[in-house]
Design a protein around this motif. Structure first.
Motif, PDB file in Angstrom:
ATOM      1  N   GLU A 115      23.637 -22.106  30.131  1.00  0.00           N
ATOM      2  CA  GLU A 115      23.384 -23.245  29.163  1.00  0.00           C
ATOM      3  C   GLU A 115      23.578 -24.622  29.859  1.00  0.00           C
ATOM      4  OE1 GLU A 115      24.293 -21.525  24.831  1.00  0.00           O
ATOM      5  OE2 GLU A 115      26.066 -22.136  26.091  1.00  0.00           O
ATOM      6  N   PHE A 116      24.616 -24.523  30.786  1.00  0.00           N
ATOM      7  CA  PHE A 116      25.269 -25.684  31.662  1.00  0.00           C
ATOM      8  C   PHE A 116      24.035 -25.976  32.465  1.00  0.00           C
ATOM      9  CE2 PHE A 116      27.101 -27.845  35.017  1.00  0.00           C
ATOM     10  CZ  PHE A 116      27.770 -28.890  34.478  1.00  0.00           C
ATOM     11  N   ASP A 117      23.365 -24.994  33.205  1.00  0.00           N
ATOM     12  CA  ASP A 117      22.554 -25.356  33.961  1.00  0.00           C
ATOM     13  C   ASP A 117      21.349 -25.813  33.482  1.00  0.00           C
ATOM     14  OD1 ASP A 117      23.890 -24.290  36.283  1.00  0.00           O
ATOM     15  OD2 ASP A 117      23.292 -22.361  36.155  1.00  0.00           O
ATOM     16  N   GLU A 118      20.780 -25.505  32.324  1.00  0.00           N
ATOM     17  CA  GLU A 118      19.621 -25.762  31.573  1.00  0.00           C
ATOM     18  C   GLU A 118      19.814 -27.239  31.126  1.00  0.00           C
ATOM     19  OE1 GLU A 118      16.057 -26.222  29.768  1.00  0.00           O
ATOM     20  OE2 GLU A 118      16.743 -24.542  31.166  1.00  0.00           O
ATOM     21  N   LEU A 119      21.198 -27.588  30.734  1.00  0.00           N
ATOM     22  CA  LEU A 119      21.338 -29.080  30.287  1.00  0.00           C
ATOM     23  C   LEU A 119      21.199 -29.888  31.281  1.00  0.00           C
ATOM     24  CD1 LEU A 119      22.442 -30.746  28.246  1.00  0.00           C
ATOM     25  CD2 LEU A 119      24.799 -30.423  28.746  1.00  0.00           C
ATOM     26  N   MET A 120      21.718 -29.565  32.504  1.00  0.00           N
ATOM     27  CA  MET A 120      21.703 -30.310  33.765  1.00  0.00           C
ATOM     28  C   MET A 120      20.375 -30.591  34.206  1.00  0.00           C
ATOM     29  SD  MET A 120      24.413 -31.345  34.405  1.00  0.00           S
ATOM     30  CE  MET A 120      24.327 -32.322  35.815  1.00  0.00           C
ATOM     31  N   ARG A 121      19.201 -29.445  34.168  1.00  0.00           N
ATOM     32  CA  ARG A 121      17.972 -29.566  34.304  1.00  0.00           C
ATOM     33  C   ARG A 121      17.291 -30.585  33.424  1.00  0.00           C
ATOM     34  NH1 ARG A 121      13.343 -28.299  32.843  1.00  0.00           N
ATOM     35  NH2 ARG A 121      14.110 -27.116  31.019  1.00  0.00           N
ATOM     36  N   VAL A 122      17.611 -30.477  32.124  1.00  0.00           N
ATOM     37  CA  VAL A 122      17.022 -31.342  31.193  1.00  0.00           C
ATOM     38  C   VAL A 122      17.226 -33.083  31.476  1.00  0.00           C
ATOM     39  CG1 VAL A 122      16.923 -32.150  28.799  1.00  0.00           C
ATOM     40  CG2 VAL A 122      16.804 -29.699  29.405  1.00  0.00           C
ATOM     41  N   GLN A 123      18.689 -32.992  31.792  1.00  0.00           N
ATOM     42  CA  GLN A 123      19.189 -34.495  32.331  1.00  0.00           C
ATOM     43  C   GLN A 123      18.524 -35.009  33.431  1.00  0.00           C
ATOM     44  OE1 GLN A 123      23.327 -33.970  32.310  1.00  0.00           O
ATOM     45  NE2 GLN A 123      23.581 -34.925  30.271  1.00  0.00           N
ATOM     46  N   ARG A 124      18.264 -34.200  34.468  1.00  0.00           N
ATOM     47  CA  ARG A 124      17.783 -34.811  35.604  1.00  0.00           C
ATOM     48  C   ARG A 124      16.113 -34.902  35.572  1.00  0.00           C
ATOM     49  NH1 ARG A 124      20.717 -30.547  37.906  1.00  0.00           N
ATOM     50  NH2 ARG A 124      19.127 -29.009  37.836  1.00  0.00           N
ATOM     51  N   ASN A 125      15.510 -34.254  34.542  1.00  0.00           N
ATOM     52  CA  ASN A 125      14.062 -34.367  34.228  1.00  0.00           C
ATOM     53  C   ASN A 125      14.117 -35.693  33.734  1.00  0.00           C
ATOM     54  OD1 ASN A 125      11.578 -34.276  33.592  1.00  0.00           O
ATOM     55  ND2 ASN A 125      11.741 -32.237  32.286  1.00  0.00           N
ATOM     56  N   MET A 126      14.998 -35.904  32.417  1.00  0.00           N
ATOM     57  CA  MET A 126      14.925 -37.255  31.671  1.00  0.00           C
ATOM     58  C   MET A 126      15.113 -38.493  32.602  1.00  0.00           C
ATOM     59  SD  MET A 126      13.810 -36.651  28.723  1.00  0.00           S
ATOM     60  CE  MET A 126      14.280 -38.406  27.995  1.00  0.00           C
ATOM     61  N   ALA A 127      16.005 -38.438  33.500  1.00  0.00           N
ATOM     62  CA  ALA A 127      16.388 -39.426  34.575  1.00  0.00           C
ATOM     63  C   ALA A 127      15.210 -39.738  35.349  1.00  0.00           C
ATOM     64  CB  ALA A 127      17.764 -38.957  35.262  1.00  0.00           C
ATOM     65  N   GLY A 128      14.704 -38.861  35.741  1.00  0.00           N
ATOM     66  CA  GLY A 128      13.230 -38.995  36.678  1.00  0.00           C
ATOM     67  C   GLY A 128      12.076 -39.572  35.848  1.00  0.00           C
ATOM     68  N   ARG A 129      11.873 -39.224  34.532  1.00  0.00           N
ATOM     69  CA  ARG A 129      11.063 -39.813  33.686  1.00  0.00           C
ATOM     70  C   ARG A 129      11.316 -41.308  33.398  1.00  0.00           C
ATOM     71  NH1 ARG A 129       9.598 -35.393  28.899  1.00  0.00           N
ATOM     72  NH2 ARG A 129       8.744 -33.797  30.494  1.00  0.00           N
ATOM     73  N   LEU A 130      12.498 -41.582  33.195  1.00  0.00           N
ATOM     74  CA  LEU A 130      13.118 -42.888  33.038  1.00  0.00           C
ATOM     75  C   LEU A 130      12.865 -43.688  34.210  1.00  0.00           C
ATOM     76  CD1 LEU A 130      16.511 -42.609  30.655  1.00  0.00           C
ATOM     77  CD2 LEU A 130      14.213 -43.463  30.153  1.00  0.00           C
ATOM     78  N   ARG A 131      13.151 -43.238  35.482  1.00  0.00           N
ATOM     79  CA  ARG A 131      12.872 -44.091  36.498  1.00  0.00           C
ATOM     80  C   ARG A 131      11.414 -44.257  36.758  1.00  0.00           C
ATOM     81  NH1 ARG A 131      16.304 -41.342  39.248  1.00  0.00           N
ATOM     82  NH2 ARG A 131      14.933 -39.571  39.716  1.00  0.00           N
ATOM     83  N   THR A 132      10.773 -43.384  36.655  1.00  0.00           N
ATOM     84  CA  THR A 132       9.133 -43.574  36.455  1.00  0.00           C
ATOM     85  C   THR A 132       8.491 -44.385  35.651  1.00  0.00           C
ATOM     86  OG1 THR A 132       8.853 -41.191  37.178  1.00  0.00           O
ATOM     87  CG2 THR A 132       7.113 -42.139  36.482  1.00  0.00           C
ATOM     88  N   GLU A 133       9.201 -44.525  34.467  1.00  0.00           N
ATOM     89  CA  GLU A 133       8.699 -45.589  33.353  1.00  0.00           C
ATOM     90  C   GLU A 133       9.128 -46.931  33.777  1.00  0.00           C
ATOM     91  OE1 GLU A 133       9.834 -45.897  28.650  1.00  0.00           O
ATOM     92  OE2 GLU A 133       9.081 -43.924  29.239  1.00  0.00           O
ATOM     93  N   ASN A 134      10.333 -46.870  34.380  1.00  0.00           N
ATOM     94  CA  ASN A 134      10.664 -48.393  34.619  1.00  0.00           C
ATOM     95  C   ASN A 134       9.968 -48.981  35.900  1.00  0.00           C
ATOM     96  OD1 ASN A 134      12.670 -50.455  34.707  1.00  0.00           O
ATOM     97  ND2 ASN A 134      13.567 -49.544  36.335  1.00  0.00           N
TER      98      ASN A 134
END
Length: 90
Positions: free
Chosen positions: A5-24
């Motif tokens: 569960e922790f690994d999945e949460l970290m993967r989701v957080q990295r994915n969201m951070a990448g999307r936010l960076r791309t959007e910015n």
């Protein structure tokens, strides 16, 4: 919370951070392109890169950011360098 569960949460957080960076980055490109479109080119449609720098830095961009975004906009096909220090909208 187990390790999976922790690994999945970290993967989701990295994915969201990448999307936010791309959007910015996309937002900054659009903002710079809007600044350039609002400028007055010469009779041949050319704009001095220095004019773009002055206008963009006046609106909160850094010189390095403008350089990088101009390169990106050129690669994306929105701008063209016609001479050293001179660009034009495509």
């Amino acid at each position: 919370m187990d390790a999976d569960e922790f690994d999945e949460l970290m993967r989701v957080q990295r994915n969201m951070a990448g999307r936010l960076r791309t959007e910015n980055e996309l937002d900054r490109k659009v903002s710079l392109l809007s600044i350039i479109q609002g400028m007055n080119p010469d009779k041949k449609g050319r704009i001095l890169t220095e004019q773009i720098m002055v206008e963009a830095t006046g609106q909160g961009f850094t010189d390095a950011e403008v350089d990088g975004l101009l390169d990106d906009l050129e690669q994306d096909g929105y701008l063209k360098r016609v001479e050293m220090g001179i660009m034009m909208l495509v």
